[in-house]
Every structure is written in C-alpha cells, then in structure tokens.
Design a protein around this motif. Structure first.
Motif, short mmCIF file in Angstrom:
data_model
loop_
_atom_site.label_atom_id
_atom_site.label_comp_id
_atom_site.label_asym_id
_atom_site.label_seq_id
_atom_site.Cartn_x
_atom_site.Cartn_y
_atom_site.Cartn_z
N ALA A 170 0.84 -1.19 0.00
CA ALA A 170 0.00 0.00 0.00
C ALA A 170 0.87 1.24 0.00
CB ALA A 170 -0.92 0.00 1.22
N LEU A 171 0.25 2.39 -0.21
CA LEU A 171 0.97 3.65 -0.10
C LEU A 171 1.35 3.89 1.36
CD1 LEU A 171 -1.35 5.83 -2.39
CD2 LEU A 171 0.85 4.78 -3.02
N GLY A 172 2.23 4.85 1.60
CA GLY A 172 2.56 5.22 2.96
C GLY A 172 3.55 4.27 3.62
N ILE A 173 3.16 3.76 4.80
CA ILE A 173 4.07 2.95 5.61
C ILE A 173 4.48 1.67 4.88
CG2 ILE A 173 4.31 1.62 7.75
CD1 ILE A 173 4.39 4.69 8.10
N ASP A 174 3.55 1.00 4.22
CA ASP A 174 3.89 -0.24 3.52
C ASP A 174 4.99 -0.01 2.50
OD1 ASP A 174 1.69 -1.16 4.93
OD2 ASP A 174 0.82 -2.23 3.23
#
Length: 366
Positions: free
Chosen positions: A151-155
C-alpha cells in the motif's frame, strides 16, 4: 515454473467458486491430494462442500481459469506454491487458515526466511515513513525479511527499507497477482519482483475488493515472526493485521508517537493492550528471542527428515489423537496439526474417525 503433477488439480479446486479454504483442507485430510479428491463421487464430497460448488468443479469457467493460471505460471520468475510443496512457508502453515495455493513472482526462497511484518497508515506522516524505512532497512540488514502489503505510505516505505538489506522484502497483495494496486507503486512493485517476492492467494484478475484486504492481512502476519505497527489510526486496517498477528501467536510491536496525533492513537491502543513499545530495531530483535542473522540459512533449508521421523516415532503404530501427540512431542497443538497435515499430504499417515491419526507403513502408502 516446473511442470508439477497434480498442479492443475490444485488450481481446479482453489478456483471453484464457493469452495472455501476450510472445506478444501477438510477434503485434503479425508481423501488426500487434489487428484484423489477429484476422483471421488460428488455424493462422497457433499459432506464437505455445497452442491453449487461441486456442480461448478467441472465447469467451462473453471477449466478456462485453470488454463490461464497454468499459462501464467509458465512465465519466467512466476510460480504456484501449493500447501504440499516443500517451499510452502512453514510459519504460514501453522496458522488456522493457510491459503491452499499462492501465486508468486520472484525469490520464492524468501517464503522460508525469518520475517517481520511492518504495516501502518496509507496517509502516513513524513516522520512515519522515515521510521518505517529505517526500521525495515536495519532489520533487513540483520537478515530479517520485511513483509508488508504494497500500500501507499508505511507499507511502501517498509518495502523500500527491506530492499536495502540482504533480508529483502515480500509484498502480499489483496488483488490478483496480475492486478497492480495501487498504480502509484508500479516502480516499487517491479523492484520487489526483481529482488524480492510478490505473493497473492487470489485468482488472476481479482480486482481490489474491500473484503479481500482483511484476508490479505492474515497472510502478512502469518508469514512473519512478529508485526510492527508504525503509524495507525484507531479505525485502521493495520490494527486488523496486528490482531491477526496476536491471534496467530506472533509478537506485536508498536512505535509510540505524539498524544495529539490521530495516527498515534492506534499504536497507543496496541501498547495499552500488550503490544511491545519499541524505539529502535534492536528493541525488535531483542524481543524476538535470540534471533541471529545466521537463522536465514537454517530457515531456508528444506525440512529435515529427522523431525519427520521424530513425530512419527511419537505416533508409534497405533491410532493417536492430537492431544496425546502434543504431550509426547512437547509441541503446541498448532505445530502438531500443521505437521500432521503435511505428513498426511505426503502419504505417510492417515486420518481416522474420531480425530485420530495413524502412520502408514511403506507397503500401505498409495
């Protein structure tokens, strides 16, 4: 991918609408490998699967889906990993609901590597992304494989950090493995396919449907020894992953943040409920109980015969139940159950009525 006897049968069962994982595992325990299941009459299978699913087994739609999957698997770097394969991840096999089949692109040896899941908000702060990437890089340099959901962000930050060390990274998709989501991570996905591993349990072409992502999350946590949540709101999919990790007996870690930040509230809630507060990668390594970088080599090695022989020896030659095996072998019920399933799929034991198991002598094996 190598041509593997019975692979089409695995696909036929996993691609049949209405035939869930629990039903398939029950049939595997009762009848053996998929070719043996498909030889059974529908009347014999009716106790395990709904009639509509049995009617769909031989349908044109299922046959076409099997052909597409086999064509996909023939491409370089592609693989289909079944529950009975030696490279199937042992950590995932110990979970209550292991996928019967995984679609994979890249380094399948990472499936047997020691791993840590790192998850968090898609709308992460710059500091959160920096924390995720730096933790992932340090842990990957300690030979832990970083697992996340692309996913976007932390991933995405966790995957970038994982790629920066020898542990590398595994991306678990909530779509078909041929469906890129989100598209903004296309370049990152290409890097993971080349230097890490991408996996999905969903059929080719599966769109990004909301109800598939919680199922994806249990695989993220199931592949790992623990789960680190970097930033998460209270109503966050990351907390679903953390709960799945706790239910699977994994360690759960959380990075604290500002009491005023909505993206810290999920982490703080986890810490209040027993997650380990961590401030550095060393905190994670210490909590994992003596993990050493050399563990990568031992974990990726094939399962040794002596452990099989040991469990079989504990079985003796008379029917035995799981509780008795737990007591004799000093193993948990999950460990014993996963080993029993593997031995049964290998044709070395058989299940009996009443929850009993019995070893098969060489002359009795089919």
């Amino acid at each position: 991918m190598r041509a593997e006897p019975g692979l089409a049968s695995w696909l036929q069962l996993t691609l049949t609408p209405g035939l869930g994982g629990a039903a398939l595992r029950a049939m595997l325990r009762q009848f053996g490998l998929p070719p043996a299941i498909l030889e059974r009459k529908h009347s014999e299978l009716a106790a395990y699967a709904p009639g509509a699913a049995l009617d769909a087994l031989e349908s044109r739609e299922v046959r076409d889906a099997v052909a597409r999957a086999l064509d996909w698997a023939a491409a370089p770097g592609h693989a289909l990993v079944t529950l009975a394969d030696e490279i199937y991840p042992p950590a995932l096999l110990e979970t209550p609901d292991p996928p019967a089949l995984l679609y994979a692109i890249g380094r399948t040896e990472l499936l047997r590597a020691p791993a840590l899941a790192i998850v968090g908000s898609r709308n992460a702060t710059a500091q959160g992304e920096s924390n995720a990437e730096s933790f992932a890089k340090a842990l990957s340099q300690a030979a832990l494989t970083i697992v996340s959901g692309l996913a976007l962000g932390i991933d995405a930050a966790a995957h970038r950090g994982g790629l920066a060390g020898p542990g590398s990274t595994i991306a678990v998709l909530g779509t078909g493995i041929d469906v890129l989501y989100p598209r903004r991570n296309a370049e990152l996905a290409a890097q993971i396919a080349a230097r890490g591993l991408i996996v999905s349990e969903f059929a080719l072409g599966t769109a990004p449907l909301a109800h598939n992502f919680p199922r994806r999350n249990r695989v993220i946590s199931g592949l790992a020894q623990g789960c680190l949540v970097v930033e998460a709101a209270l109503a966050s999919g990351s907390l679903i992953t953390a709960r799945a990790a706790a239910d699977q007996g994994r360690e759960v870690f959380a990075i604290p943040g500002s009491i005023h930040s909505p993206l810290s509230k999920g982490c703080h809630a986890l810490i209040k409920s027993g997650a380990k507060l961590v401030e550095s990668a060393d905190d994670v390594l210490a909590e994992l109980g003596g993990f050493r970088p050399s563990g990568f080599a031992s974990t990726t090695a094939p399962r040794a015969e002596p452990s099989d022989a040991g469990l079989l020896q504990h079985m003796g030659h008379d029917p035995v139940d799981v509780d008795s095996l737990c007591s004799r072998a000093g193993m948990s019920a999950e460990q014993v159950s996963s080993e029993l399933l593997r031995l049964e799929l290998d044709g070395r034991i058989t299940s009996l009525p009443g929850g009993l198991y019995q070893r098969l002598e060489k002359g009795e094996r089919g």
